[in-house]
Design an enzyme around this catalytic site. Structure first.
Site, mmCIF file in Angstrom:
data_model
loop_
_atom_site.group_PDB
_atom_site.id
_atom_site.type_symbol
_atom_site.label_atom_id
_atom_site.label_comp_id
_atom_site.label_asym_id
_atom_site.label_seq_id
_atom_site.Cartn_x
_atom_site.Cartn_y
_atom_site.Cartn_z
ATOM 1 N N ASP A 230 0.822 -1.211 0.000
ATOM 2 C CA ASP A 230 0.000 0.000 0.000
ATOM 3 C C ASP A 230 0.858 1.265 0.000
ATOM 4 O O ASP A 230 1.828 1.376 0.755
ATOM 5 C CB ASP A 230 -0.875 0.036 1.249
ATOM 6 C CG ASP A 230 -1.749 -1.198 1.420
ATOM 7 O OD1 ASP A 230 -1.260 -2.311 1.181
ATOM 8 O OD2 ASP A 230 -2.917 -1.041 1.819
ATOM 9 N N HIS A 232 -1.159 4.473 -0.505
ATOM 10 C CA HIS A 232 -2.203 5.318 0.098
ATOM 11 C C HIS A 232 -1.916 6.817 -0.007
ATOM 12 O O HIS A 232 -1.997 7.550 0.970
ATOM 13 C CB HIS A 232 -2.427 4.928 1.564
ATOM 14 C CG HIS A 232 -3.402 3.805 1.741
ATOM 15 N ND1 HIS A 232 -4.710 3.869 1.293
ATOM 16 C CD2 HIS A 232 -3.256 2.582 2.305
ATOM 17 C CE1 HIS A 232 -5.320 2.732 1.578
ATOM 18 N NE2 HIS A 232 -4.463 1.933 2.182
ATOM 19 N N ASP A 259 -4.124 -0.413 -3.382
ATOM 20 C CA ASP A 259 -4.292 0.709 -2.450
ATOM 21 C C ASP A 259 -3.272 1.810 -2.728
ATOM 22 O O ASP A 259 -2.507 2.231 -1.859
ATOM 23 C CB ASP A 259 -4.227 0.239 -0.988
ATOM 24 C CG ASP A 259 -5.526 -0.404 -0.526
ATOM 25 O OD1 ASP A 259 -6.377 -0.696 -1.386
ATOM 26 O OD2 ASP A 259 -5.689 -0.600 0.689
ATOM 27 N N ASP A 262 -6.330 7.143 -1.643
ATOM 28 C CA ASP A 262 -7.129 7.331 -0.415
ATOM 29 C C ASP A 262 -6.242 7.563 0.804
ATOM 30 O O ASP A 262 -5.102 7.127 0.868
ATOM 31 C CB ASP A 262 -8.068 6.153 -0.143
ATOM 32 C CG ASP A 262 -9.319 6.182 -1.001
ATOM 33 O OD1 ASP A 262 -9.664 7.276 -1.501
ATOM 34 O OD2 ASP A 262 -9.951 5.127 -1.183
ATOM 35 N N ARG A 263 -6.845 8.266 1.773
ATOM 36 C CA ARG A 263 -6.216 8.633 3.041
ATOM 37 C C ARG A 263 -5.122 9.679 2.851
ATOM 38 O O ARG A 263 -5.248 10.797 3.306
ATOM 39 C CB ARG A 263 -5.710 7.409 3.799
ATOM 40 C CG ARG A 263 -6.855 6.499 4.267
ATOM 41 C CD ARG A 263 -6.358 5.503 5.298
ATOM 42 N NE ARG A 263 -7.439 4.680 5.818
ATOM 43 C CZ ARG A 263 -8.219 4.989 6.840
ATOM 44 N NH1 ARG A 263 -8.047 6.144 7.454
ATOM 45 N NH2 ARG A 263 -9.169 4.175 7.244
ATOM 46 N N ASN A 291 -8.505 -2.979 -2.332
ATOM 47 C CA ASN A 291 -9.887 -2.689 -1.943
ATOM 48 C C ASN A 291 -10.207 -1.203 -2.020
ATOM 49 O O ASN A 291 -11.381 -0.812 -2.089
ATOM 50 C CB ASN A 291 -10.170 -3.220 -0.538
ATOM 51 C CG ASN A 291 -9.323 -2.569 0.529
ATOM 52 O OD1 ASN A 291 -8.089 -2.630 0.470
ATOM 53 N ND2 ASN A 291 -9.949 -1.960 1.518
ATOM 54 N N HIS A 292 -9.168 -0.339 -2.040
ATOM 55 C CA HIS A 292 -9.420 1.102 -2.149
ATOM 56 C C HIS A 292 -9.509 1.590 -3.597
ATOM 57 O O HIS A 292 -9.765 2.775 -3.814
ATOM 58 C CB HIS A 292 -8.358 1.890 -1.387
ATOM 59 C CG HIS A 292 -8.676 2.018 0.070
ATOM 60 N ND1 HIS A 292 -9.337 3.101 0.595
ATOM 61 C CD2 HIS A 292 -8.455 1.173 1.098
ATOM 62 C CE1 HIS A 292 -9.492 2.935 1.897
ATOM 63 N NE2 HIS A 292 -8.971 1.766 2.225
ATOM 64 N N HIS A 340 -3.787 -8.385 -3.246
ATOM 65 C CA HIS A 340 -3.828 -7.328 -2.240
ATOM 66 C C HIS A 340 -4.265 -7.832 -0.875
ATOM 67 O O HIS A 340 -3.642 -7.536 0.145
ATOM 68 C CB HIS A 340 -4.759 -6.196 -2.680
ATOM 69 C CG HIS A 340 -4.828 -5.097 -1.670
ATOM 70 N ND1 HIS A 340 -3.788 -4.215 -1.478
ATOM 71 C CD2 HIS A 340 -5.774 -4.750 -0.765
ATOM 72 C CE1 HIS A 340 -4.099 -3.371 -0.507
ATOM 73 N NE2 HIS A 340 -5.299 -3.676 -0.059
ATOM 74 N N ARG A 388 -12.925 -6.708 9.594
ATOM 75 C CA ARG A 388 -13.309 -5.622 8.699
ATOM 76 C C ARG A 388 -14.789 -5.679 8.323
ATOM 77 O O ARG A 388 -15.316 -4.735 7.743
ATOM 78 C CB ARG A 388 -12.464 -5.655 7.423
ATOM 79 C CG ARG A 388 -10.969 -5.556 7.659
ATOM 80 C CD ARG A 388 -10.214 -5.711 6.348
ATOM 81 N NE ARG A 388 -8.779 -5.831 6.528
ATOM 82 C CZ ARG A 388 -7.909 -4.833 6.524
ATOM 83 N NH1 ARG A 388 -8.335 -3.600 6.371
ATOM 84 N NH2 ARG A 388 -6.612 -5.049 6.682
ATOM 85 N N HIS A 415 -2.312 -4.782 2.392
ATOM 86 C CA HIS A 415 -3.613 -4.563 3.027
ATOM 87 C C HIS A 415 -3.585 -4.261 4.513
ATOM 88 O O HIS A 415 -4.570 -3.777 5.047
ATOM 89 C CB HIS A 415 -4.478 -5.798 2.751
ATOM 90 C CG HIS A 415 -5.947 -5.680 3.010
ATOM 91 N ND1 HIS A 415 -6.679 -4.550 2.703
ATOM 92 C CD2 HIS A 415 -6.836 -6.569 3.546
ATOM 93 C CE1 HIS A 415 -7.942 -4.759 3.028
ATOM 94 N NE2 HIS A 415 -8.069 -5.959 3.544
#
Length: 485
Positions: A230, A232, A259, A262-263, A291-292, A340, A388, A415
């Site tokens: 990730d 991110h 990923d 995001d964030r 997943n993002h 991922h 989750r 992840h």
């Protein structure tokens, strides 16, 4: 989860529980959410009938992305006290994080009725309602055979580049020189012209459309191969990876394992650089979906807001279309599977079944595609529900059986934040790599990447976070995640 059906707490238990709760509150305010969960749990074990303990633990679980646990705790608060309004807030937030927007809307609607003059309650209801309506529209156009792709609506010849633009220009094919200039341009916090953004995106889309759901990769005898987890939106940490390990090239191939966005508030810069390298080195640069890379996550965690703020909603729609074409897994030298999230709720999944997944869609909350993107390993054998609320937890026996069935040596996944940036588990057969150090400017973790050679023995490189401009993580996130304590 504590059981509230036991005997009443003694006065001593009540007092000690309050001490633990106060300690947990301190950890929460210091953004030490794992420790906060531990002390809320201690409070609950001593006095399991206090709704606010579960409510507080719920939001701490949200901060650690344990959305399933957050939902359980929020629901428990309402079992104990139906008038505990924060419980509805917490449950709605958990539903939102899991992409269950209609259920979230019901809770926000109830809060709005109770607090009809509360601006925050009204805002959260209206924001959630917008998303539900938008999803209904997307569902409608998905079955509309007259709907054309976003990519088809873009004509680069009609987009003019103003004379005042002084940044990198892309009149022909992408070159290593252009990528070097773009990296510096982004490092200086400047915007690439939208025409060149679209050109990179459209070229990347063509490549991903022609890519298999499960891609096979062969590491040449003379090369190393790098796997990153990730990112991110932490663009300046991505630059540091290239400083430490070299920029991508034919002799320095990479796989980025989902990923990307995001964030972190430089997600746009991250994804465009990765797309650029994919176009420049299509046979030596690989990207897998995380997943993002989905609408639900992007709406909540900032990528949609960032893209709209820096460019337009139209550009975000094109990103969504491209994300649907990203591969779901890669197999290196027929011996290492990289995805991922993780493994499956069934024991009989073979690589050929992964190859046949229809990936051009938004991920559902069950099935092979969902589990590839969302699942996590656990230390004990067997399977269990995911913290989750999506995917599963899988144990060492599950990993062993999957590898044996598919003649694999081990799997690599991402992840999850890890203190050292990586973790080797399941008797060496499950490796986690996470490449975003000091995740969200608060976790204090190292980042890591893996280098492999033809013998497939992983080498781990770890690193600390580097400074970045004063733009906080989640700057562009949905206001529904502006959760107070």
């Amino acid at each position: 989860m504590a059981d509230s059906s036991g005997p009443s707490a003694t006065p001593e238990d009540v007092a000690k529980a309050e001490e633990h709760k106060n300690k947990a509150n301190e950890y929460f305010k210091d953004k030490k959410y794992v420790e906060a969960v531990e002390f809320y749990t201690r409070a609950i074990d001593l006095n399991p009938s206090v709704a606010s303990y579960y409510g507080n633990r719920s939001i701490a679980h949200l901060r650690t992305e344990a959305f399933g646990y957050a939902l359980q705790d929020a629901s428990k608060t309402l079992e104990l006290d139906k008038n505990y309004i924060k419980g509805y807030y917490r449950r709605a937030s958990a539903y939102m994080a899991m992409g269950k927007f209609k259920l979230a809307l019901k809770d926000y609607e109830l809060v709005k009725k109770v607090r009809s003059k509360d601006k925050d309650a009204i805002q959260k209801y209206e924001e959630c309602n917008k998303i539900v309506k938008w999803m209904a529209f997307q569902k409608a156009i998905a079955v509309d055979t007259t709907y054309t792709s976003v990519a088809d609506s873009i004509n680069l010849d009609t987009i003019d580049v103003e004379d005042s633009y002084s940044g990198p220009k892309l009149d022909d094919d992408i070159s290593a020189g252009f990528m070097k200039n773009m990296l510096q341009w982004f490092k200086d916090q400047k915007k690439l012209h939208k025409k060149y953004c679209y050109k990179i995106m459209l070229e990347a889309k063509k490549l991903f459309e022609a890519t298999q759901t499960l891609c096979d990769i062969k590491i040449p005898d003379s090369n190393k191969f790098t796997v990153c987890g990730d990112i991110h939106g932490q663009f300046y940490d991505l630059l540091n990876i290239f400083e430490l390990n070299g920029v991508p090239s034919q002799d320095n191939p990479y796989l980025f394992n989902g990923d990307f966005v995001d964030r972190g508030s430089f997600s746009f810069e991250v994804i465009l650089v990765l797309f650029g390298y994919k176009v420049l080195y299509p046979q030596h640069f690989y990207m897998a979906r995380g997943n993002h890379e989905s609408i639900n996550m992007n709406q909540m965690y900032g990528f949609e807001g960032e893209t709209k703020a820096k460019y337009s909603s139209h550009m975000f729609e094109l990103f969504t279309e491209i994300f649907n074409w990203l591969p779901l897994a890669h197999c290196i030298n027929e011996k290492v599977l990289v995805m991922h999230g993780g493994l499956f709720s069934r024991d009989d999944v073979k690589l050929d079944e992964i190859r046949k997944i229809d990936r051009f869609r938004q991920p559902s909350d069950e099935g092979l595609m969902c589990e590839l993107l969302w699942s996590d390993p656990q230390p004990m054998n067997g399977r269990s529900p995911s913290k989750r609320g999506v995917g599963i937890h899988f144990g060492p026996d599950v990993t062993e059986q999957f590898c044996s069935l598919n003649k694999l040596e081990f799997i690599i996944r991402s992840h999850e934040v890890k203190d050292n940036g990586y973790e080797v588990s399941h008797n060496g057969k499950c490796i986690t790599v996470f490449s975003a150090p000091n995740y969200c400017d608060q976790m204090g973790n190292k980042g890591a990447f893996i280098t492999l050679t033809n013998d497939l023995k992983p080498k781990f490189t770890t690193y600390e976070a580097v400074p970045h401009p004063n733009v906080r993580p989640m700057q562009y996130a949905n206001p529904l995640f502006g959760l107070g304590f």
